[in-house]
Design a protein around this motif. Structure first.
Motif, PDB file in Angstrom:
ATOM      1  N   THR A 143       0.654  -1.611  -0.018  1.00 17.84           N
ATOM      2  CA  THR A 143       0.329  -0.018  -0.107  1.00 17.84           C
ATOM      3  C   THR A 143       0.653   1.602  -0.392  1.00 17.84           C
ATOM      4  O   THR A 143       0.738   2.296  -0.723  1.00 17.84           O
ATOM      5  CB  THR A 143      -0.466   0.135   1.480  1.00 17.84           C
ATOM      6  OG1 THR A 143      -1.410  -1.062   1.252  1.00 17.84           O
ATOM      7  CG2 THR A 143      -1.705   1.196   0.904  1.00 17.84           C
ATOM      8  N   PHE A 144       1.990   0.776   0.672  1.00 18.67           N
ATOM      9  CA  PHE A 144       2.847   2.106   0.865  1.00 18.67           C
ATOM     10  C   PHE A 144       3.338   2.079  -0.564  1.00 18.67           C
ATOM     11  O   PHE A 144       3.534   4.299  -0.691  1.00 18.67           O
ATOM     12  CB  PHE A 144       4.313   2.150   1.999  1.00 18.67           C
ATOM     13  CG  PHE A 144       5.103   3.344   1.299  1.00 18.67           C
ATOM     14  CD1 PHE A 144       4.523   4.183   3.040  1.00 18.67           C
ATOM     15  CD2 PHE A 144       6.160   3.585   1.102  1.00 18.67           C
ATOM     16  CE1 PHE A 144       5.399   5.208   3.039  1.00 18.67           C
ATOM     17  CE2 PHE A 144       7.183   3.999   1.445  1.00 18.67           C
ATOM     18  CZ  PHE A 144       6.046   5.263   3.029  1.00 18.67           C
ATOM     19  N   ARG A 145       4.302   1.364  -1.187  1.00 23.44           N
ATOM     20  CA  ARG A 145       4.100   1.780  -2.414  1.00 23.44           C
ATOM     21  C   ARG A 145       3.175   1.818  -3.472  1.00 23.44           C
ATOM     22  O   ARG A 145       4.358   2.565  -4.038  1.00 23.44           O
ATOM     23  CB  ARG A 145       5.441   0.353  -2.911  1.00 23.44           C
ATOM     24  CG  ARG A 145       6.356  -0.004  -2.100  1.00 23.44           C
ATOM     25  CD  ARG A 145       7.453   0.754  -2.539  1.00 23.44           C
ATOM     26  NE  ARG A 145       7.805   1.195  -3.707  1.00 23.44           N
ATOM     27  CZ  ARG A 145       9.060   0.071  -3.713  1.00 23.44           C
ATOM     28  NH1 ARG A 145       9.600  -1.097  -3.394  1.00 23.44           N
ATOM     29  NH2 ARG A 145       9.565   0.177  -5.538  1.00 23.44           N
ATOM     30  N   ALA A 146       2.411   1.546  -3.582  1.00 18.42           N
ATOM     31  CA  ALA A 146       1.385   2.006  -4.387  1.00 18.42           C
ATOM     32  C   ALA A 146       0.736   3.742  -4.473  1.00 18.42           C
ATOM     33  O   ALA A 146       0.394   3.996  -5.238  1.00 18.42           O
ATOM     34  CB  ALA A 146       0.281   1.454  -4.086  1.00 18.42           C
ATOM     35  N   SER A 147       1.282   3.921  -3.156  1.00 18.49           N
ATOM     36  CA  SER A 147       1.459   5.615  -3.200  1.00 18.49           C
ATOM     37  C   SER A 147       2.712   6.047  -4.114  1.00 18.49           C
ATOM     38  O   SER A 147       2.313   7.874  -4.442  1.00 18.49           O
ATOM     39  CB  SER A 147       1.551   5.981  -1.976  1.00 18.49           C
ATOM     40  OG  SER A 147       0.226   5.599  -1.098  1.00 18.49           O
ATOM     41  N   GLY A 148       3.221   5.771  -4.611  1.00 20.63           N
ATOM     42  CA  GLY A 148       4.689   6.263  -5.053  1.00 20.63           C
ATOM     43  C   GLY A 148       5.598   6.678  -4.207  1.00 20.63           C
ATOM     44  O   GLY A 148       6.702   7.062  -5.224  1.00 20.63           O
TER      45      GLY A 148
END
Length: 375
Positions: A143-148
């Protein structure tokens, strides 16, 4: 009774003998009754014979039905128990939010080092990577990585050596999180005398993350103190530290520094009391906000909202957590631009993961507060 349970059932020789004896005792009576019934049927009228056979059929059906229903009930109950036992993830959490998946966490537990498809490496008891707690950590990172954003972290239990890491050798801008490291270097290098000569400046530098205080310490104690100290605990950062306040660091390097902070802070050496007092009350700490109402937490966060030359965007928080199942050191570095809200679920999942693999609480703090958990 289901086949699974039937296979586990042992025959009692005493009961088996008694059953056979009963069958032998009743056999002459059964034969006599059959002969009487045959004689009656032969002499009776067709309508009477039909009534007798109909009555006998109904009695056999009635006696067989409860037995069949009982067997079906046992089979259904057994299947339900088997289903729950076969897949503990179906209902892993009790009402208190703890992950109840069985896991041996004692000193004799068999250990496994595993790197998942998500790139998270753990050295933990066998079966840890199959628990919902571990899967929640993977989800929080995704989820953190999906935020860019990108990140690296490293966590180690300081008693058992059990650990979790992700991109732990990748360099990140640490922002003000490295101020705790510099203050430790100053206190150790001066044999603790800096506690009396620069105590207020050190306190302001760590507790309030004061930039002027940091520059004042650098002017007084120099960059050589900084570079020399880092060469022992985060060598990848030492060269830059001889000329720069905020050298880029990896999570492994930051973790090495905090392991030394833990050693110094618990040693009773001169200056250690000042350092630990400041670390225990550092402002703006995500680790502190998450856990200080439960545990003692030494930490120093760092953040930077914009990319300006050498200074990249950053959200970082590193420290020591004195948890219910052992003290652990943890370093979390990211390139998120001052976004602690995005980072908090990852910290929550890391703390729960430490608890699960070391025999402590695996409860997600944010969920228990009604603030939501990692998706």
């Amino acid at each position: 009774m289901s086949g699974k349970h039937a296979r586990n059932q042992k025959t009692d020789p005493a009961n088996a003998g008694e059953s056979t004896s009963c069958e032998r005792h009743n056999r002459p009576k059964a034969v006599a009754a059959a002969l009487v019934l045959a004689a009656v049927c032969a002499l009776a009228a067709p309508a009477t014979r039909e009534a007798l056979f109909s009555l006998l059929s109904r009695q056999k059906t009635a006696s067989a039905q409860p037995a069949a229903e009982e067997q079906a009930g046992e089979k259904d109950a057994g299947a339900e128990v088997d289903k729950g036992a076969a897949d503990p993830k179906e209902n892993p959490a009790a009402a208190d939010g703890e992950d109840k998946t069985p896991l041996e966490t004692g000193a004799a537990a068999s250990m496994a080092t595993v790197t998942s498809d998500a790139g998270i490496t753990s050295c933990a008891p066998e079966g840890f990577v199959d628990t919902p707690t571990y899967q929640n950590l993977e989800s929080a990172v995704a989820t953190f990585r999906a935020s860019g954003y990108d990140m690296g972290f490293a966590l180690v239990d300081l008693s058992t050596g059990r650990s979790i890491s992700y991109q732990a050798d990748k360099l990140f801008y640490p922002a003000s999180s490295c101020k705790a490291l510099y203050c430790t270097a100053v206190l150790e290098t001066t044999g603790g005398s800096a506690a009396s000569t620069s105590g207020e400046t050190i306190q302001s530098c760590i507790v309030n993350s004061d930039n002027d205080a940091f520059r004042s310490l650098l002017k007084t104690y120099g960059y050589r103190t900084w570079g020399n100290w880092l060469s022992s605990y985060a060598p990848e950062s030492a060269r830059e530290a001889y000329t720069y306040n905020y050298p880029h660091m990896s999570a492994n390097g930051m973790l090495g520094c905090w392991k030394e902070i833990y050693r110094f802070g618990t040693s009773g050496e001169a200056g250690s009391d000042l350092l630990t007092s400041c670390l225990a009350q550092s402002n703006h700490s995500a680790w502190g906000g998450l856990l200080r109402d439960r545990y003692t937490v030494w930490s120093k966060p760092g953040w930077y909202p914009a990319n300006e030359g050498l200074a990249s965007t950053a959200t970082a928080d590193n420290g020591i957590v004195f948890s219910d199942c052992g003290d652990y050191a943890v370093a979390v570095l990211t390139d998120a631009p001052s976004d602690f809200d995005a980072l908090m679920p990852v910290l929550d999942a890391l703390n729960a993961a430490h608890g699960k693999m070391c025999g402590g609480s695996s409860k997600l703090v944010l969920a228990s507060r009604g603030e939501g958990a990692a998706a």
